[in-house]
Design a protein around this motif. Sequence first.
Motif, short mmCIF file in Angstrom:
data_model
loop_
_atom_site.label_atom_id
_atom_site.label_comp_id
_atom_site.label_asym_id
_atom_site.label_seq_id
_atom_site.Cartn_x
_atom_site.Cartn_y
_atom_site.Cartn_z
N ASP A 434 2.09 -42.26 -52.18
CA ASP A 434 1.14 -41.30 -51.60
C ASP A 434 -0.19 -41.30 -52.33
O ASP A 434 -1.22 -40.95 -51.74
CB ASP A 434 1.75 -39.89 -51.61
CG ASP A 434 2.92 -39.75 -50.65
OD1 ASP A 434 3.05 -40.63 -49.77
OD2 ASP A 434 3.69 -38.79 -50.78
N TYR A 436 -1.71 -43.88 -53.23
CA TYR A 436 -2.46 -44.96 -52.58
C TYR A 436 -2.87 -44.55 -51.17
O TYR A 436 -4.00 -44.79 -50.74
CB TYR A 436 -1.60 -46.22 -52.54
CG TYR A 436 -2.21 -47.37 -51.77
CD1 TYR A 436 -3.13 -48.22 -52.37
CD2 TYR A 436 -1.86 -47.62 -50.45
CE1 TYR A 436 -3.68 -49.28 -51.68
CE2 TYR A 436 -2.40 -48.67 -49.75
CZ TYR A 436 -3.31 -49.50 -50.36
OH TYR A 436 -3.87 -50.54 -49.67
N GLY A 437 -1.96 -43.93 -50.45
CA GLY A 437 -2.23 -43.48 -49.08
C GLY A 437 -0.93 -43.04 -48.44
O GLY A 437 0.12 -43.65 -48.64
N TRP A 847 -0.05 -51.61 -55.27
CA TRP A 847 -1.13 -51.09 -54.44
C TRP A 847 -1.95 -52.20 -53.79
O TRP A 847 -2.34 -52.10 -52.63
CB TRP A 847 -2.04 -50.20 -55.28
CG TRP A 847 -1.48 -48.83 -55.51
CD1 TRP A 847 -0.29 -48.35 -55.06
CD2 TRP A 847 -2.09 -47.77 -56.24
NE1 TRP A 847 -0.10 -47.05 -55.47
CE2 TRP A 847 -1.20 -46.67 -56.21
CE3 TRP A 847 -3.28 -47.64 -56.94
CZ2 TRP A 847 -1.48 -45.46 -56.83
CZ3 TRP A 847 -3.56 -46.43 -57.56
CH2 TRP A 847 -2.68 -45.35 -57.50
N GLY A 857 -1.50 -46.78 -44.59
CA GLY A 857 -1.63 -45.59 -45.45
C GLY A 857 -2.71 -44.63 -45.00
O GLY A 857 -3.40 -44.04 -45.83
N THR A 858 -2.85 -44.45 -43.68
CA THR A 858 -3.89 -43.56 -43.15
C THR A 858 -3.30 -42.29 -42.54
O THR A 858 -3.96 -41.63 -41.73
CB THR A 858 -4.71 -44.30 -42.08
OG1 THR A 858 -3.83 -44.79 -41.05
CG2 THR A 858 -5.46 -45.47 -42.68
#
Length: 876
Positions: A434, A436-437, A847, A857-858
Amino acid sequence: MPSRGWGTLRARPKTTSIFRSEVMSLVQLYIPSDVARFTVSQLGEMGLVEFRDLNAEVSAFQRSFVSDVRRFDEIERKLRYLRLQIERSDVDVYDFLDEDFAGRSRGPRDIDEMEERISAHESRVLKLTAAYKSLQLKHLELVENKHVLEEVSSLFSEITGRQQQQQPSVARGGSNRYDTAPLLGRTDTSSRRSIGSMDAARAGDALGFDVEAGPAIGHDINVGFITGVISRDRISTLERVLWRSLRGNMFLNYVDIEEPIHDPKQDGAVYKSAFIVFAHGESLRDRATKIAESLGATLYHVDSSAERRQEELIDTMSRIDDLHQILENNSVARVNELTSVSEQITTWFTVVRKEKAIYHTLNLCNYDANRNCLIAEGWCASNDIAAVQSALHIATEDAGSNVPTVLQELRTTKEPPTFIRTNKFTEGFQNIVDAYGVPKAGEVNPGLFTCITFPFLFALMFGDLGHGFLMTICAALLCFYERKLAWLAKDESMRMFYSGRYIVLLMGIFSMYTGFLYNDIFSRAMGIFSSGWAWPTDSGGEGVTVEATKLGHTYAIGIDPAWHHASNSLLFTNSYKMKMSIVLGVIHMTLGICLQVPNALHFKKRINILHVFVPQIIFLFSIFGYLVFTILFKWSTDWYARDASGELTHVSPPSLLNMLIYMFLSPGNVNASERMFRGQAVLQTFLLLIALVCVPWMLLVKPLILRREHRKIISEGYGRISTHVRVSAEDDSMGGAVVLTEQEEMEEDDFDFADIMINQSIHTIEFCLNSISNTASYLRLWALSLAHAQLSEVLWTMTFLPTLKMTGAIQPIAIMCGFSVWFTLTFGILIGMEGLSAFLHALRLHWVEFNNKFYDGTGVKFEPFSFKALLDQAEE
């Protein structure tokens, strides 16, 4: 009527996994007004629903329940004031939570009674505090007045004594000594200091100045004085300002008060000085008074009569004693009042924060005046809808209402928040992802693979059986005593280690495993199995190089311990770990590329399998897959094997780095001395051509197919998506209707071929370049492993090993000191600093090198309305 525990009998429809996020449902609630508080309270206790703001266009001051929010803001302010007074009074706070009151839905009468009790306590504490401060100020005045009286009386006694000694000389004749000597003189003692002279302050030809004579003589020469107390650090400023403002027509005498005086205005002890200023004329005295007050001095009136001063001093001492007794009684009353508050303040804070959060949530709802109900919308996991229904039923029972809350599930095309169920083991790894995204809804979650790959890559850089054991012991203690050590989560510096205790545990276990393979324990070798090399019995003396003899077998598991004593051990381990890093790096990247397949299947984008995944995996295997093959081939070949005639069956081992470089610079040509197998040149040319074909495949095919499909849709008249709604009533066993509504929103035709082409070009170029840079990035596994092993060797050799070679009686002491230094540096440098460095490098490999192969990861994290999360955040 069903029982309160009915909802717990219904199981979740399917099991959950952290491979993907939970399937989310957009639910709509029709909540009757009389059960709104109870409903939101029950949902907050369960923490299953994330409410949407249906009043986004309405300001916070115009919402329906803003007055209730302000009410609890005021109650919370009162509690903060009471807690502040408790802390200042050093009263112990009872960490007791009344679960019966704080853990249930509370009615309006309960809240009103709590507010009345809090207001009554605050009122009493305010009165006691105000009285205490007032008494402290009065006490301060009396104490300062006492010191002023004592110092002024002492000063006047000295002046009177000097005047009586000087008067006989005047009676015997001669010149008047008062014409040339200061009236009060200058005194320099250890405790009293003065500045100025009374010569300038005198007027006329008065023969003397008796300070005890009263107003008559004072009126003749018009010399008066002011007295007071000032902070000790400002007395020098007062001296300079008075001297310059009065142009030397003054006399100042002051003495430092030895004991500090408690000043309630500054809430602490302050060192002060008592002073007296003599000046000629009313205007100069007024000016001195204003200057002293501007510098924070407190002035007191002192009578010039010694008898009156003595009476006033006795009266002041008596009043101080009386006031001290009153202050003690007031303090006892305040402590008793605050003690009774401290027993309930934790419960009150919890209830007030919950109630305020309830009304904040109610402000997110719409009010339907016709139905007299609130309409709320929110996201929850589809598996938790049964639990939400149970909570709604319980809230209706608590409110004593016969009108149930209606829940309907909306099928919508809106992207839901991401909810991944974790436990205390997987939570730390999910936090790494999370950071990281947050994954999109339905996207493959890297957290599942991170649970294994992260500690493993860390261990490759940190591989040492001894260091891993120490790390495992520390982490195991944190895990075993996690409840007793839960206070570490509140400490900012230790929170990271406590929350990541299971990560550290796995990192330690994997480090023990890789350390066993590296045959390293505190930089020492372990001869667990029989070595495959034998050293000659005759070493040949110091400085002579000998060669080990290869036996007929190999070491069972890991690196042979004989390499630890060899002069070329660094060359061997460098080559071994470098190639190992490349092999594992390619495997790790291949896993990332393969995870595109489940993503494409889930989002029904099969075009990404054929025209993204396939060319990417072929491109990677054509170059770096071939490199891995050559590494394994080189490892499995005995390059020094000889045939029956004693000739070498192979040429010297080839350089794989040169092979890879010349594969691009000179395709189709392989030097005979660098050839590994027959047909190598043809194979390399074929693989290079395949890699080149994959570039336009990745670049052009997908955008062209998307454009063709879009034109087909437009030609058939499907440029916009229609909307349809399906409503069906379902089981009413919960006392309320469950409505399923399917909605599809209007979508505009936003296809832009230029944007798609540019985006695909960027991804293609990025993948091709990153395939090279990312593979090289995995060499950090080799570099950090080498650095860790060498630093461990240096610490052992320079701190502990010399003490083992000592002789004599000092050896035990030297061993203890050497071991202490070695162990401290091992923990501080090798486990602390080196461990943090390996952690950060493993983080980067996940990552950058792993996640960018398949992970967007959006997404938006699911944050349900939960009292537990709210209270945990308030404690932080």
